[in-house]
Design an enzyme around this catalytic site. Structure first.
Site, PDB file in Angstrom:
ATOM      1  N   GLY A  82       2.915  -1.087   4.270  1.00  0.00           N
ATOM      2  CA  GLY A  82       3.058   0.337   3.984  1.00  0.00           C
ATOM      3  C   GLY A  82       4.518   0.686   3.750  1.00  0.00           C
ATOM      4  O   GLY A  82       5.054   0.525   2.657  1.00  0.00           O
ATOM      5  N   ASN A 101       0.875  -1.176   0.000  1.00  0.00           N
ATOM      6  CA  ASN A 101       0.000   0.000   0.000  1.00  0.00           C
ATOM      7  C   ASN A 101       0.909   1.222   0.000  1.00  0.00           C
ATOM      8  O   ASN A 101       1.489   1.561   1.024  1.00  0.00           O
ATOM      9  CB  ASN A 101      -0.882  -0.043   1.264  1.00  0.00           C
ATOM     10  CG  ASN A 101      -1.697   1.228   1.439  1.00  0.00           C
ATOM     11  OD1 ASN A 101      -1.786   2.059   0.541  1.00  0.00           O
ATOM     12  ND2 ASN A 101      -2.286   1.379   2.624  1.00  0.00           N
ATOM     13  N   SER A 160       3.519  -2.330  10.361  1.00  0.00           N
ATOM     14  CA  SER A 160       4.972  -2.487  10.558  1.00  0.00           C
ATOM     15  C   SER A 160       5.472  -3.893  10.238  1.00  0.00           C
ATOM     16  O   SER A 160       6.382  -4.404  10.887  1.00  0.00           O
ATOM     17  CB  SER A 160       5.377  -2.079  11.978  1.00  0.00           C
ATOM     18  OG  SER A 160       5.045  -0.718  12.214  1.00  0.00           O
ATOM     19  N   LYS A 203       0.181   4.250  -0.284  1.00  0.00           N
ATOM     20  CA  LYS A 203      -0.456   5.441   0.302  1.00  0.00           C
ATOM     21  C   LYS A 203      -0.207   6.659  -0.598  1.00  0.00           C
ATOM     22  O   LYS A 203      -0.215   6.505  -1.811  1.00  0.00           O
ATOM     23  CB  LYS A 203       0.045   5.632   1.740  1.00  0.00           C
ATOM     24  CG  LYS A 203      -0.101   4.355   2.573  1.00  0.00           C
ATOM     25  CD  LYS A 203       0.129   4.545   4.039  1.00  0.00           C
ATOM     26  CE  LYS A 203      -0.099   3.223   4.764  1.00  0.00           C
ATOM     27  NZ  LYS A 203       0.067   3.298   6.202  1.00  0.00           N
ATOM     28  N   GLY A 217       2.781   2.085  10.803  1.00  0.00           N
ATOM     29  CA  GLY A 217       3.787   3.129  10.635  1.00  0.00           C
ATOM     30  C   GLY A 217       4.503   3.502  11.921  1.00  0.00           C
ATOM     31  O   GLY A 217       5.230   4.493  11.981  1.00  0.00           O
ATOM     32  N   GLU A 273      -6.637   4.805   7.811  1.00  0.00           N
ATOM     33  CA  GLU A 273      -6.416   6.234   7.522  1.00  0.00           C
ATOM     34  C   GLU A 273      -7.655   6.852   6.872  1.00  0.00           C
ATOM     35  O   GLU A 273      -7.985   8.009   7.100  1.00  0.00           O
ATOM     36  CB  GLU A 273      -5.162   6.400   6.643  1.00  0.00           C
ATOM     37  CG  GLU A 273      -3.895   6.188   7.470  1.00  0.00           C
ATOM     38  CD  GLU A 273      -2.742   5.552   6.722  1.00  0.00           C
ATOM     39  OE1 GLU A 273      -2.735   5.576   5.477  1.00  0.00           O
ATOM     40  OE2 GLU A 273      -1.838   5.007   7.401  1.00  0.00           O
TER      41      GLU A 273
HETATM   42  P1  PGA Z   1       2.996   0.120   7.679  1.00  0.00           P
HETATM   43  O1  PGA Z   1       1.532   0.372   7.071  1.00  0.00           O
HETATM   44  O2  PGA Z   1       3.498  -1.154   7.069  1.00  0.00           O
HETATM   45  O3  PGA Z   1       3.805   1.321   7.277  1.00  0.00           O
HETATM   46  O4  PGA Z   1       2.853   0.010   9.166  1.00  0.00           O
HETATM   47  C1  PGA Z   1       0.634  -0.675   6.850  1.00  0.00           C
HETATM   48  C2  PGA Z   1      -0.658  -0.133   6.287  1.00  0.00           C
HETATM   49  O5  PGA Z   1      -1.138   0.908   6.737  1.00  0.00           O
HETATM   50  O6  PGA Z   1      -1.252  -0.744   5.360  1.00  0.00           O
END
Ligand code: PGA
Length: 256
Positions: free
Chosen positions: A237, A10, A216, A12, A176, A100
């Site tokens: 992410g 993703n 994460s 984003k 994140g 989000e």
């Molecule tokens: P992250 O995000 O791997 O940066 O924690 C995952 C996500 O929001 O899909």
């Protein structure tokens, strides 16, 4: 039941068309050895980057996803995107109800449900995101929150519909933040989600639904997470924004 691993990046609100193209040009070489039978590898760029990425991944084992979809076929919905627009570009997966979207853009279980139905009607694979906030986890409300999100987001789906859906469990406190859920805690929660899906759609459907973990996930924890009985991949992410980290994660996730 064996479920095929699905790892989706993703992106984003990151990567211009040129940057996205460069990323997948590198990525497709790094993951070329991953058999399609073993894992679905998906990238979900921002809308303006999808066309360039689509062109660059032609003939590779990388599939294309989007980060949202509107329920109407077209019309006065400023800032939204319709199924046909994504279809024309070769999109096959759509992330729906990411935390989000829920936190910052007022997405609710009811709008998630409308988007899921539109995605299914257009033949996409919806990746439906659920997950609790930190205070919900600490207050012992995780299961209640997940139950409400699943019941609302998947309302009115037939068994056949549900057979096409992927669920992503993303604890909001792990997104994140570098704080991954431990494999044990993630598995316990995935198991709860699985049982809830079994209750809602019957075991023959629920056991087949792929449930990704997100929050994460990185190359060094992917193997342990995906080794859990009810964890069937990841929604990634940060670690999806570089070809080498995403490729390492994919390889570790499917390592024997
Ligand atoms: P992250 O995000 O791997 O940066 O924690 C995952 C996500 O929001 O899909």
């Amino acid at each position: 039941m064996s479920r095929k691993v699905i790892i989706a990046g993703n992106w984003k609100m990151n990567k211009t068309a040129a940057e996205g193209k460069a990323l997948v040009e590198e990525l497709k070489k790094l993951v070329a050895d991953v058999p399609v039978a073993k894992a679905d590898i998906v990238v979900c760029p921002p809308f303006t980057t999808i066309a360039a990425v689509a062109e660059a991944i032609k003939g590779s084992n990388i599939r294309l996803g989007a980060q949202n979809i509107h329920w109407a076929a077209n019309g006065a919905f400023t800032g939204e995107i319709a199924a046909d627009m994504l279809k024309e570009l070769g999109v096959e997966y759509v992330i729906i109800g990411h935390s989000e979207r829920r936190q910052y853009f007022g997405e609710t279980d009811a709008t998630v449900n409308q988007r899921v139905k539109a995605a299914l009607a257009a033949g996409f694979t919806p990746i439906v995101c659920v997950g609790e906030m930190l205070e919900e986890r600490e207050g012992g409300r995780t299961e209640k929150v997940l139950f409400t999100q699943l019941e609302g987001g998947l309302a009115g789906l037939t068994k056949e519909d549900m057979g096409k859906v992927v669920v992503a469990y993303e604890p909001v406190w792990a997104i994140g933040t570098g704080k991954t859920a431990t494999p044990e805690l993630a598995e316990e929660t995935h198991n709860y989600i699985r049982q809830t899906l079994n209750d809602m759609f019957g075991k023959e459907i629920g056991e087949g639904v792929r449930i990704q973990y997100g929050g994460s996930m990185k190359a060094d924890n992917a193997k342990e997470l995906v080794a859990q009985r009810n964890i069937d991949g990841g929604l990634i992410g940060g670690a999806a924004l570089k070809a080498d980290s995403f490729s390492a994660l994919v390889h570790n996730a499917i390592a024997e």
